[in-house]
Design a protein around this motif. Structure first.
Motif, PDB file in Angstrom:
ATOM      1  N   ALA A  85      -3.479 -18.585  -4.174  1.00 52.86           N
ATOM      2  CA  ALA A  85      -2.723 -17.727  -3.332  1.00 52.86           C
ATOM      3  C   ALA A  85      -3.029 -16.178  -3.764  1.00 52.86           C
ATOM      4  O   ALA A  85      -2.982 -15.465  -2.790  1.00 52.86           O
ATOM      5  CB  ALA A  85      -1.261 -18.027  -3.415  1.00 52.86           C
ATOM      6  N   GLY A  86      -2.858 -15.883  -5.119  1.00 51.84           N
ATOM      7  CA  GLY A  86      -3.125 -14.543  -5.358  1.00 51.84           C
ATOM      8  C   GLY A  86      -4.218 -13.998  -5.158  1.00 51.84           C
ATOM      9  O   GLY A  86      -4.491 -12.828  -4.428  1.00 51.84           O
ATOM     10  N   ALA A  87      -5.446 -14.704  -5.232  1.00 54.60           N
ATOM     11  CA  ALA A  87      -6.908 -14.162  -4.797  1.00 54.60           C
ATOM     12  C   ALA A  87      -6.868 -13.991  -3.245  1.00 54.60           C
ATOM     13  O   ALA A  87      -7.428 -13.008  -2.741  1.00 54.60           O
ATOM     14  CB  ALA A  87      -7.999 -15.322  -5.174  1.00 54.60           C
ATOM     15  N   LEU A  88      -6.254 -14.890  -2.488  1.00 54.79           N
ATOM     16  CA  LEU A  88      -6.156 -14.857  -0.930  1.00 54.79           C
ATOM     17  C   LEU A  88      -5.380 -13.472  -0.460  1.00 54.79           C
ATOM     18  O   LEU A  88      -5.816 -12.761   0.441  1.00 54.79           O
ATOM     19  CB  LEU A  88      -5.747 -15.916  -0.471  1.00 54.79           C
ATOM     20  CG  LEU A  88      -6.685 -17.245  -0.475  1.00 54.79           C
ATOM     21  CD1 LEU A  88      -6.098 -18.448   0.301  1.00 54.79           C
ATOM     22  CD2 LEU A  88      -7.823 -16.809   0.393  1.00 54.79           C
ATOM     23  N   PHE A  89      -4.265 -13.432  -1.221  1.00 53.94           N
ATOM     24  CA  PHE A  89      -3.387 -12.086  -0.973  1.00 53.94           C
ATOM     25  C   PHE A  89      -4.139 -10.970  -1.144  1.00 53.94           C
ATOM     26  O   PHE A  89      -4.016  -9.947  -0.577  1.00 53.94           O
ATOM     27  CB  PHE A  89      -2.159 -12.440  -1.648  1.00 53.94           C
ATOM     28  CG  PHE A  89      -1.031 -13.307  -1.167  1.00 53.94           C
ATOM     29  CD1 PHE A  89      -1.330 -13.801   0.285  1.00 53.94           C
ATOM     30  CD2 PHE A  89      -0.267 -13.778  -2.042  1.00 53.94           C
ATOM     31  CE1 PHE A  89      -0.332 -14.912   0.360  1.00 53.94           C
ATOM     32  CE2 PHE A  89       0.676 -14.852  -1.908  1.00 53.94           C
ATOM     33  CZ  PHE A  89       0.631 -15.436  -0.660  1.00 53.94           C
ATOM     34  N   GLU A  90      -4.931 -10.849  -2.414  1.00 57.58           N
ATOM     35  CA  GLU A  90      -5.817  -9.557  -2.705  1.00 57.58           C
ATOM     36  C   GLU A  90      -6.649  -9.373  -1.566  1.00 57.58           C
ATOM     37  O   GLU A  90      -6.857  -8.126  -1.029  1.00 57.58           O
ATOM     38  CB  GLU A  90      -6.287  -9.818  -3.949  1.00 57.58           C
ATOM     39  CG  GLU A  90      -5.415  -9.676  -5.397  1.00 57.58           C
ATOM     40  CD  GLU A  90      -5.972  -9.769  -6.542  1.00 57.58           C
ATOM     41  OE1 GLU A  90      -5.412 -10.100  -7.505  1.00 57.58           O
ATOM     42  OE2 GLU A  90      -7.401  -9.982  -6.617  1.00 57.58           O
ATOM     43  N   VAL A  91      -7.281 -10.526  -1.198  1.00 59.50           N
ATOM     44  CA  VAL A  91      -7.998 -10.267   0.150  1.00 59.50           C
ATOM     45  C   VAL A  91      -7.444  -9.585   1.485  1.00 59.50           C
ATOM     46  O   VAL A  91      -7.984  -8.679   1.904  1.00 59.50           O
ATOM     47  CB  VAL A  91      -8.982 -11.654   0.453  1.00 59.50           C
ATOM     48  CG1 VAL A  91      -9.692 -11.404   1.840  1.00 59.50           C
ATOM     49  CG2 VAL A  91      -9.854 -11.940  -0.403  1.00 59.50           C
ATOM     50  N   PHE A  92      -6.055 -10.196   1.688  1.00 53.71           N
ATOM     51  CA  PHE A  92      -5.614  -9.846   2.777  1.00 53.71           C
ATOM     52  C   PHE A  92      -5.099  -8.136   2.693  1.00 53.71           C
ATOM     53  O   PHE A  92      -5.089  -7.570   3.606  1.00 53.71           O
ATOM     54  CB  PHE A  92      -4.270 -10.471   3.142  1.00 53.71           C
ATOM     55  CG  PHE A  92      -4.702 -11.759   3.426  1.00 53.71           C
ATOM     56  CD1 PHE A  92      -5.660 -12.285   4.524  1.00 53.71           C
ATOM     57  CD2 PHE A  92      -3.852 -13.052   3.147  1.00 53.71           C
ATOM     58  CE1 PHE A  92      -5.952 -13.520   4.770  1.00 53.71           C
ATOM     59  CE2 PHE A  92      -4.131 -14.432   3.476  1.00 53.71           C
ATOM     60  CZ  PHE A  92      -5.380 -14.686   4.412  1.00 53.71           C
ATOM     61  N   ALA A  93      -4.687  -8.066   1.396  1.00 53.52           N
ATOM     62  CA  ALA A  93      -4.012  -6.586   1.321  1.00 53.52           C
ATOM     63  C   ALA A  93      -5.507  -5.515   0.949  1.00 53.52           C
ATOM     64  O   ALA A  93      -5.196  -4.452   0.946  1.00 53.52           O
ATOM     65  CB  ALA A  93      -3.460  -6.701   0.004  1.00 53.52           C
ATOM     66  N   ASN A  94      -6.676  -6.103   0.719  1.00 58.85           N
ATOM     67  CA  ASN A  94      -7.870  -5.409   0.255  1.00 58.85           C
ATOM     68  C   ASN A  94      -7.672  -4.629  -1.055  1.00 58.85           C
ATOM     69  O   ASN A  94      -7.841  -3.523  -1.041  1.00 58.85           O
ATOM     70  CB  ASN A  94      -8.479  -4.681   1.322  1.00 58.85           C
ATOM     71  CG  ASN A  94      -9.920  -4.187   1.177  1.00 58.85           C
ATOM     72  OD1 ASN A  94     -10.511  -4.520   0.422  1.00 58.85           O
ATOM     73  ND2 ASN A  94     -10.140  -2.871   1.620  1.00 58.85           N
ATOM     74  N   LYS A  95      -6.797  -5.276  -1.871  1.00 58.08           N
ATOM     75  CA  LYS A  95      -6.638  -4.715  -3.233  1.00 58.08           C
ATOM     76  C   LYS A  95      -6.493  -5.664  -4.256  1.00 58.08           C
ATOM     77  O   LYS A  95      -5.839  -6.432  -4.239  1.00 58.08           O
ATOM     78  CB  LYS A  95      -5.286  -3.879  -2.970  1.00 58.08           C
ATOM     79  CG  LYS A  95      -4.759  -2.993  -4.250  1.00 58.08           C
ATOM     80  CD  LYS A  95      -3.574  -2.294  -4.152  1.00 58.08           C
ATOM     81  CE  LYS A  95      -3.207  -1.442  -5.504  1.00 58.08           C
ATOM     82  NZ  LYS A  95      -1.898  -0.839  -5.422  1.00 58.08           N
ATOM     83  N   LYS A  96      -7.336  -5.307  -5.321  1.00 62.18           N
ATOM     84  CA  LYS A  96      -7.410  -6.180  -6.418  1.00 62.18           C
ATOM     85  C   LYS A  96      -6.097  -5.908  -7.339  1.00 62.18           C
ATOM     86  O   LYS A  96      -5.726  -4.688  -7.302  1.00 62.18           O
ATOM     87  CB  LYS A  96      -8.990  -5.926  -7.326  1.00 62.18           C
ATOM     88  CG  LYS A  96      -9.974  -6.274  -6.479  1.00 62.18           C
ATOM     89  CD  LYS A  96     -11.030  -5.892  -7.496  1.00 62.18           C
ATOM     90  CE  LYS A  96     -12.448  -6.221  -6.562  1.00 62.18           C
ATOM     91  NZ  LYS A  96     -13.756  -5.792  -7.163  1.00 62.18           N
ATOM     92  N   ASP A  97      -6.076  -6.764  -8.258  1.00 61.36           N
ATOM     93  CA  ASP A  97      -5.024  -6.512  -9.134  1.00 61.36           C
ATOM     94  C   ASP A  97      -5.117  -5.439 -10.010  1.00 61.36           C
ATOM     95  O   ASP A  97      -4.157  -4.725 -10.590  1.00 61.36           O
ATOM     96  CB  ASP A  97      -4.800  -7.877  -9.984  1.00 61.36           C
ATOM     97  CG  ASP A  97      -3.280  -7.951 -10.684  1.00 61.36           C
ATOM     98  OD1 ASP A  97      -2.420  -7.299 -10.277  1.00 61.36           O
ATOM     99  OD2 ASP A  97      -3.166  -8.546 -11.672  1.00 61.36           O
ATOM    100  N   SER A  98      -6.589  -5.064 -10.295  1.00 57.85           N
ATOM    101  CA  SER A  98      -6.881  -3.876 -11.181  1.00 57.85           C
ATOM    102  C   SER A  98      -6.577  -2.572 -10.542  1.00 57.85           C
ATOM    103  O   SER A  98      -6.667  -1.615 -11.097  1.00 57.85           O
ATOM    104  CB  SER A  98      -8.287  -4.141 -11.633  1.00 57.85           C
ATOM    105  OG  SER A  98      -9.071  -4.229 -10.577  1.00 57.85           O
TER     106      SER A  98
END
Length: 597
Positions: free
Chosen positions: A366-379
């Motif tokens: 879910a975290g990987a998909l949320f990063e795609v939707f937000a276009n922002k990596k955790d870094s």
């Protein structure tokens, strides 16, 4: 109950009933009671995919498997099981543990341990078994033929057994320590000591069958924490370790056992802090530089305990995050958040996050998909460039998801291959062969690169600054009736959020300086990452610029009103901007007076 297969009956894996057989009706009752009921439809497929991802990140990850073996040592220490001569017993049945064949005496001992509920019942291993059930990987492989499939089944089975053995090795040592203490101290018979020792092991070492129904159901929810049963067991077993320590201290003949447990608790509570302070002292790292490391480190390491390993040829600090092998870091991370030099509000928020994220944080997939939707990596960087063509964007998205969801052993192989070929990451870090070799053994060393850290923190600052402006513009440009009180409230909130963004990034600048960056390097990194010259100047001087909506913003708002609404709305937008300008001057004067006094 019977210990052999009976026609019409089926097995139910639930220690201490593991290996026994029962009727389908009783099996269903157990499943319903423990939240292990079957799922259907789309949700079943989501859980299956989620299970495959987690299996790949744990059972099929050499780094994680080795960490599991090493971290289980802390449970043995916490319970005061210091007599390591019993390790010979745990080692002796290694072959029999993996093959279920061999010496009959050793097999008999393992059957006894299983019957008592000591082995084959750890939370990580138990979680893995449930994940394998969810993923249906074994069922998929069972229907295939060929050498490749046979090899996959062989590797899967042995990887699964190694994960289980990583916990059970230490449990056997703990059982023998506890058993001997009960016989020598409390005067129990061997049979009595076996039962009591097994009970104590199940209560003081994480045990999967002791996980409650609520946690069992939560672990299957795709958006919940990755392995919720483990922190739940840390909470439960920590209580029982303290309870048994108090009980033994009051029991004649068991006082020594009680004191050993107290010493063990002290060891696991302080070892990470002692190593951190000792390594920091040896390298001359003071409190300011340590806080700088936390400011610039990855978000998940801000409240970790660090073991500092030295500096590389460029002078950059290298460290190991001991939280990866310390299962009791669940308690330490909130303490670290409180001890850090930061506002109490930030500490309180960090404490709440560290306590609840293991249960309710975003899952891997879910975290990987949320990063795609937000276009922002955790870094802090972008997943894809918004100005790229669709094919390039799709490639970047696919690559991001693959890197986040691929099995652990694939990551180990890929990183080792990159180290052998001297490859460099997109952030400028060179893959190091020695670091990757240590990762196979569970130890991944982090090299703190202040330039890279500062570069990615710029994205957070720009996002926070933009969000503060959006909050005010949303109210200013609202075509509906807005009172001056509502407008003023929005302005103060926007200003406070903006000032907070500047203050937080100013802390990052200070941390980068403390980590060795020179002022000219700070200026260049900020300018190259899109910070305006004016903001760079303020950051270098340690000041926060005054702010009010720009003339361009006013012109755009009036154009919008003329096109979408009417002239009266445009007049109202202009009036709101003028009010903001008045409050801006007063707010600035009040701030200056407050600073003067």
């Amino acid at each position: 109950w019977a210990t052999a297969p009976i026609a019409g009956m089926k097995s139910h894996a639930m220690s201490p009933l593991n290996g026994y057989w029962t009727s389908p009706e009783i099996d269903r009752a157990f499943s319903d009671a423990l939240g292990k009921n079957d799922l259907h439809g789309l949700y079943d497929k989501i859980v299956q995919v989620n299970g495959m991802v987690k299996v790949g990140k744990t059972i099929l990850s050499p780094t994680t498997a080795m960490r599991n073996l090493q971290s289980a040592f802390f449970f043995t220490m916490a319970s005061g099981h210091f007599n390591m001569r019993h390790a010979g017993i745990a080692f002796a049945g290694f072959k029999e543990y993996f093959t279920q064949n061999g010496d009959e005496a050793k097999l008999k001992y393992l059957r006894k341990m299983k019957r008592l509920g000591v082995v084959y019942d750890s939370p990580y291993a138990g979680e893995m078994m449930r994940l394998l059930d969810d993923s249906k990987l074994e069922a998929i492989l069972a229907g295939k033929k060929g050498k490749a499939v046979q090899l996959a089944r062989y590797l899967m089975e042995n990887a699964k057994n190694f994960y289980t053995y990583g916990d059970d090795f230490w449990k056997i040592i703990g059982f023998e320590n506890e058993r001997r203490a009960l016989m020598d101290g409390a005067g129990m018979t061997e049979a009595e000591a076996d039962v009591e020792a097994a009970e104590r092991i199940r209560n003081t070492y994480p045990t999967y069958s002791m996980v409650g129904k609520g946690v069992q159901q939560l672990r299957r929810f795709p958006l919940a924490g990755t392995f919720v049963s483990f922190p739940a067991e840390i909470i439960r077993t920590s209580y029982h370790i303290m309870r048994y320590a108090a009980l033994d201290l009051k029991t004649p003949g068991m006082e020594k056992r009680g004191m050993e447990r107290i010493v063990g608790i002290a060891f696991v509570s302080s070892a990470a802090y002692a190593l951190q302070q000792l390594s920091a002292a040896m390298l001359g790292i003071d409190d300011d530089e340590e806080e700088a490391v936390r400011q610039l480190a990855a978000p998940w390491q801000k409240n970790s305990n660090m073991l500092y390993m030295g500096r590389d040829e460029k002078g950059m600090l290298r460290y190991f995050d001991t939280s990866f092998i310390d299962p009791y870091n669940y308690w330490k991370r909130p303490i670290n958040a409180i001890m850090r030099d930061q506002p109490w509000e930030d500490s309180a928020a960090a404490v709440a996050k560290e306590l609840f994220v293991p249960f309710f944080g975003t899952d891997i997939a879910a975290g990987a998909l949320f990063e795609v939707f937000a276009n922002k990596k955790d870094s802090g960087g972008q997943v894809f460039s918004e100005h790229d063509d669709p094919i390039s964007q799709s490639f970047d998205i696919g690559n991001h998801i693959w890197k986040n969801l691929r099995p652990g052993f694939v990551s180990n192989i890929a990183r080792t291959h990159d180290a052998l070929n001297g490859k460099v990451t997109s952030s400028g870090r060179v893959y190091d062969l020695e670091d990757e070799a240590m990762a196979w053994a569970g130890w991944r060393i982090t090299t703190l690169d202040p330039k890279t850290s500062l570069y990615y923190r710029v994205f957070d600052f720009k996002d926070a600054k933009r969000d503060a402006t959006i909050k005010l513009n949303k109210v200013i440009r609202d075509p509906n009736k807005i009172t001056d009180s509502e407008l003023k409230k929005a302005y103060r909130l926007s200003t406070d959020l903006r000032n907070r963004a500047y203050d937080e990034f100013q802390n990052i600048i200070h941390a980068a300086r403390k980590s060795g960056l020179k002022d000219h390097e700070l200026r260049r990194i900020m300018r190259d990452s899109g910070i305006s010259k004016a903001d760079v100047r303020h950051f270098m001087n340690g000041t926060v610029p005054d702010w009010s909506p720009s003339k361009a913003s006013l012109r755009n708002a009036i154009k919008k009103a003329n096109v979408l609404f009417n002239k009266d709305t445009a007049v109202e937008f202009r009036r709101r901007y003028r009010e903001i300008e008045k409050w801006k001057r007063k707010y600035s004067d009040d701030t200056k007076k407050s600073a003067t006094y």
